[in-house]
Design an enzyme around this catalytic site. Structure first.
Site, PDB file in Angstrom:
ATOM      1  N   TYR A  70       0.815  -1.212   0.000  1.00  0.00           N
ATOM      2  CA  TYR A  70       0.000   0.000   0.000  1.00  0.00           C
ATOM      3  C   TYR A  70       0.850   1.263   0.000  1.00  0.00           C
ATOM      4  O   TYR A  70       0.412   2.303  -0.468  1.00  0.00           O
ATOM      5  CB  TYR A  70      -0.896   0.023   1.244  1.00  0.00           C
ATOM      6  CG  TYR A  70      -2.182  -0.743   1.100  1.00  0.00           C
ATOM      7  CD1 TYR A  70      -2.174  -2.109   0.884  1.00  0.00           C
ATOM      8  CD2 TYR A  70      -3.405  -0.086   1.198  1.00  0.00           C
ATOM      9  CE1 TYR A  70      -3.361  -2.801   0.770  1.00  0.00           C
ATOM     10  CE2 TYR A  70      -4.590  -0.777   1.082  1.00  0.00           C
ATOM     11  CZ  TYR A  70      -4.570  -2.133   0.869  1.00  0.00           C
ATOM     12  OH  TYR A  70      -5.741  -2.814   0.758  1.00  0.00           O
ATOM     13  N   LYS A 122       3.774 -15.379   3.153  1.00  0.00           N
ATOM     14  CA  LYS A 122       3.993 -16.159   1.934  1.00  0.00           C
ATOM     15  C   LYS A 122       5.503 -16.398   1.863  1.00  0.00           C
ATOM     16  O   LYS A 122       6.184 -15.995   0.912  1.00  0.00           O
ATOM     17  CB  LYS A 122       3.450 -15.370   0.721  1.00  0.00           C
ATOM     18  CG  LYS A 122       3.473 -16.135  -0.584  1.00  0.00           C
ATOM     19  CD  LYS A 122       2.436 -17.235  -0.674  1.00  0.00           C
ATOM     20  CE  LYS A 122       2.600 -18.042  -1.950  1.00  0.00           C
ATOM     21  NZ  LYS A 122       1.756 -19.256  -2.000  1.00  0.00           N
ATOM     22  N   ASP A 135      -2.188 -18.538   1.379  1.00  0.00           N
ATOM     23  CA  ASP A 135      -3.164 -19.275   0.556  1.00  0.00           C
ATOM     24  C   ASP A 135      -3.843 -20.364   1.377  1.00  0.00           C
ATOM     25  O   ASP A 135      -5.054 -20.561   1.323  1.00  0.00           O
ATOM     26  CB  ASP A 135      -2.518 -19.824  -0.733  1.00  0.00           C
ATOM     27  CG  ASP A 135      -1.166 -20.471  -0.516  1.00  0.00           C
ATOM     28  OD1 ASP A 135      -0.635 -20.424   0.616  1.00  0.00           O
ATOM     29  OD2 ASP A 135      -0.624 -21.050  -1.481  1.00  0.00           O
ATOM     30  N   ASP A 138      -6.003  -7.134   4.337  1.00  0.00           N
ATOM     31  CA  ASP A 138      -7.149  -6.537   3.650  1.00  0.00           C
ATOM     32  C   ASP A 138      -8.034  -7.645   3.080  1.00  0.00           C
ATOM     33  O   ASP A 138      -9.252  -7.660   3.262  1.00  0.00           O
ATOM     34  CB  ASP A 138      -6.656  -5.610   2.521  1.00  0.00           C
ATOM     35  CG  ASP A 138      -7.806  -4.969   1.772  1.00  0.00           C
ATOM     36  OD1 ASP A 138      -8.741  -4.490   2.436  1.00  0.00           O
ATOM     37  OD2 ASP A 138      -7.765  -4.959   0.527  1.00  0.00           O
ATOM     38  N   ASP A 153     -11.814  -9.373   4.707  1.00  0.00           N
ATOM     39  CA  ASP A 153     -13.094  -9.419   3.982  1.00  0.00           C
ATOM     40  C   ASP A 153     -13.639 -10.847   3.960  1.00  0.00           C
ATOM     41  O   ASP A 153     -14.837 -11.075   4.133  1.00  0.00           O
ATOM     42  CB  ASP A 153     -12.935  -8.929   2.530  1.00  0.00           C
ATOM     43  CG  ASP A 153     -13.245  -7.440   2.382  1.00  0.00           C
ATOM     44  OD1 ASP A 153     -13.005  -6.692   3.355  1.00  0.00           O
ATOM     45  OD2 ASP A 153     -13.707  -7.022   1.308  1.00  0.00           O
TER      46      ASP A 153
HETATM   47  C1  IPM Z   1     -10.217  -1.447   4.111  1.00  0.00           C
HETATM   48  C2  IPM Z   1     -10.502  -0.869   2.746  1.00  0.00           C
HETATM   49  C3  IPM Z   1      -9.376   0.078   2.371  1.00  0.00           C
HETATM   50  C4  IPM Z   1      -8.092  -0.730   2.373  1.00  0.00           C
HETATM   51  C5  IPM Z   1      -9.592   0.812   1.036  1.00  0.00           C
HETATM   52  C6  IPM Z   1     -10.853   1.631   1.047  1.00  0.00           C
HETATM   53  C7  IPM Z   1      -8.419   1.670   0.657  1.00  0.00           C
HETATM   54  O1  IPM Z   1     -10.660  -1.887   1.823  1.00  0.00           O
HETATM   55  O2  IPM Z   1     -10.139  -0.632   5.083  1.00  0.00           O
HETATM   56  O3  IPM Z   1     -10.090  -2.653   4.225  1.00  0.00           O
HETATM   57  O4  IPM Z   1      -7.799  -1.408   1.393  1.00  0.00           O
HETATM   58  O5  IPM Z   1      -7.381  -0.673   3.382  1.00  0.00           O
HETATM   59 MG    MG Z   2     -10.629  -3.842   2.654  1.00  0.00          MG
END
Ligand code: IPM
Ligand code: MG
Length: 360
Positions: free
Chosen positions: A146, A195, A227, A251, A255
């Site tokens: 990032y 990884k 993975d 990240d 999710d």
């Molecule tokens: C998160 C989001 C952010 C990230 C985006 C909006 C830049 O997906 O907070 O997980 O990737 O960190």
């Molecule tokens: Mg995210």
């Protein structure tokens, strides 16, 4: 106690969900005799519209002057919003990344818990979801891909893009220490995800985590390849307690982990610096498709506000009260659309906030 809270409602569903979290904080203030002052600040798309940039120095300074930051969400539809015609460093997400960096928020805590009341919304097989799970993902937030150097250029007529993945040992050590510290307060298990079969940064990550682990003999720790971890999350999520990983892996895995809790609308998060200062935001996005319709699930934001009470303000009873109220509302069968199932009562975003306030 008196606390100054910087509030960034942001874009999309941000204003709606933050309004509900503030309702809940006001109820806590009233019940426990605190005073919370809120200062509204712009960041993301709304800041682009007002100031031409996603983050201003003023917003950074006001956040720094506050006791904690409460945030909604930022960004819009990446295919249709005019914000995404701007150069990358002027888009809404760039504001969030710059704010994380400016405030030194290197540790992102994302608790993923399967509420038993929502086990029906969990997409896993019942034999897996029946075991429940309660894990905390500790994502490194100010390093890695990032924040590495990036560019797009034409080399010999071929367009080429480069992103760089870089970590130094100090960046790894401080997040590993946070992970082991929090594991000591939980079930004393750390899974470090990398990884290392491919990446140098991951091999350094392993080495440093091993050094840190020596200071925590009571904590069981293991390394897991990313993975495999993605697979284990849907096969046996109950095995995890604290998971620590670099920015990009965190990240993606967070999710995935949120989805098995039933909805990303349930997933709170805290981004902390070395001390008690933090920015608190739901893990989900700005959901432009349902923005302004009073349909969003405010629970992740309300649980993020509870994390603010717990981690930045040391208000344990108050944080417990918010979390208990969320549980009671779910017990009573109230559901926003994202977690709705048969026989439950569908409520709007604001009704969900009102119900949680009622139970405090
Ligand atoms: C998160 C989001 C952010 C990230 C985006 C909006 C830049 O997906 O907070 O997980 O990737 O960190
Ligand atoms: Mg995210």
């Amino acid at each position: 106690m008196t606390k100054n809270i910087a509030v960034i409602k942001g874009d999309g569903i941000g204003p709606e969900i933050v309004t509900e979290a503030i309702k809940v904080l006001d109820r806590i203030a009233e019940k426990y005799g605190h005073t919370f002052y809120y200062e509204q600040l712009l960041m993301g798309g709304c800041s682009i519209d007002a100031n031409g940039v996603p983050l201003t120095d003023e917003t950074i300074e006001r956040c720094k002057a506050s006791d904690a930051v409460l945030m909604g969400s930022i960004g819009g539809n990446t295919s249709t919003s005019p914000w995404y015609k701007l150069p990358p460093q002027l888009r809404p997400e760039a504001g969030l990344l710059a704010l994380r960096k400016a405030l030194g928020l290197f540790a992102n805590l994302r608790p993923c818990v399967l509420f038993p009341q929502l086990s029906g919304a969990c997409p896993l097989k019942e034999e897996i979801s029946a075991k429940g799970f309660d894990m905390l993902i500790m994502r490194e937030l100010t390093g890695g891909l990032y924040f590495g150097e990036r560019r797009t250029e034409e080399i010999n007529g071929v367009i080429t893009a480069v992103d760089t993945l870089k970590y130094d040992e100090n960046e790894i050590r401080r997040i590993a220490v946070k992970a082991f510290d929090v594991a000591m307060k939980r079930n004393k298990k750390v899974t470090s995800v990398d990884k290392a079969n491919v990446l140098d940064t991951s091999r350094l990550w392993r080495k440093v985590v091993e050094e840190v682990a020596k200071d925590y003999p009571e904590v069981k720790y293991e390394h897991m390849l990313v993975d495999n971890c993605a697979m284990q999350l849907v096969k046996d999520p109950a095995q995890f307690d604290v998971m620590v990983t670099e920015n990009m892996f965190g990240d993606i895995l967070s999710d995935e982990a949120s989805m098995i809790t039933g909805s990303i609308g349930m997933l709170a998060s805290a981004s902390m610096n070395e001390s008690k200062f933090g920015l608190y935001e739901p893990s989900g996005g700005s959901a432009p498709d349902i923005a302004g319709q009073n349909k969003a699930n405010p629970i992740a934001t309300i649980l993020s506000a509870a994390m603010m009470l717990r981690y930045s303000f040391d208000m344990t009873a108050e944080a417990d009260a918010v979390e208990a109220a969320v549980n009671k509302v779910l017990d009573a069968g109230y559901r926003t659309g994202d977690i709705m199932s048969e026989g439950m009562r569908l409520v709007s975003c604001s009704e969900m906030g009102d119900k949680i306030v009622e139970f405090i």
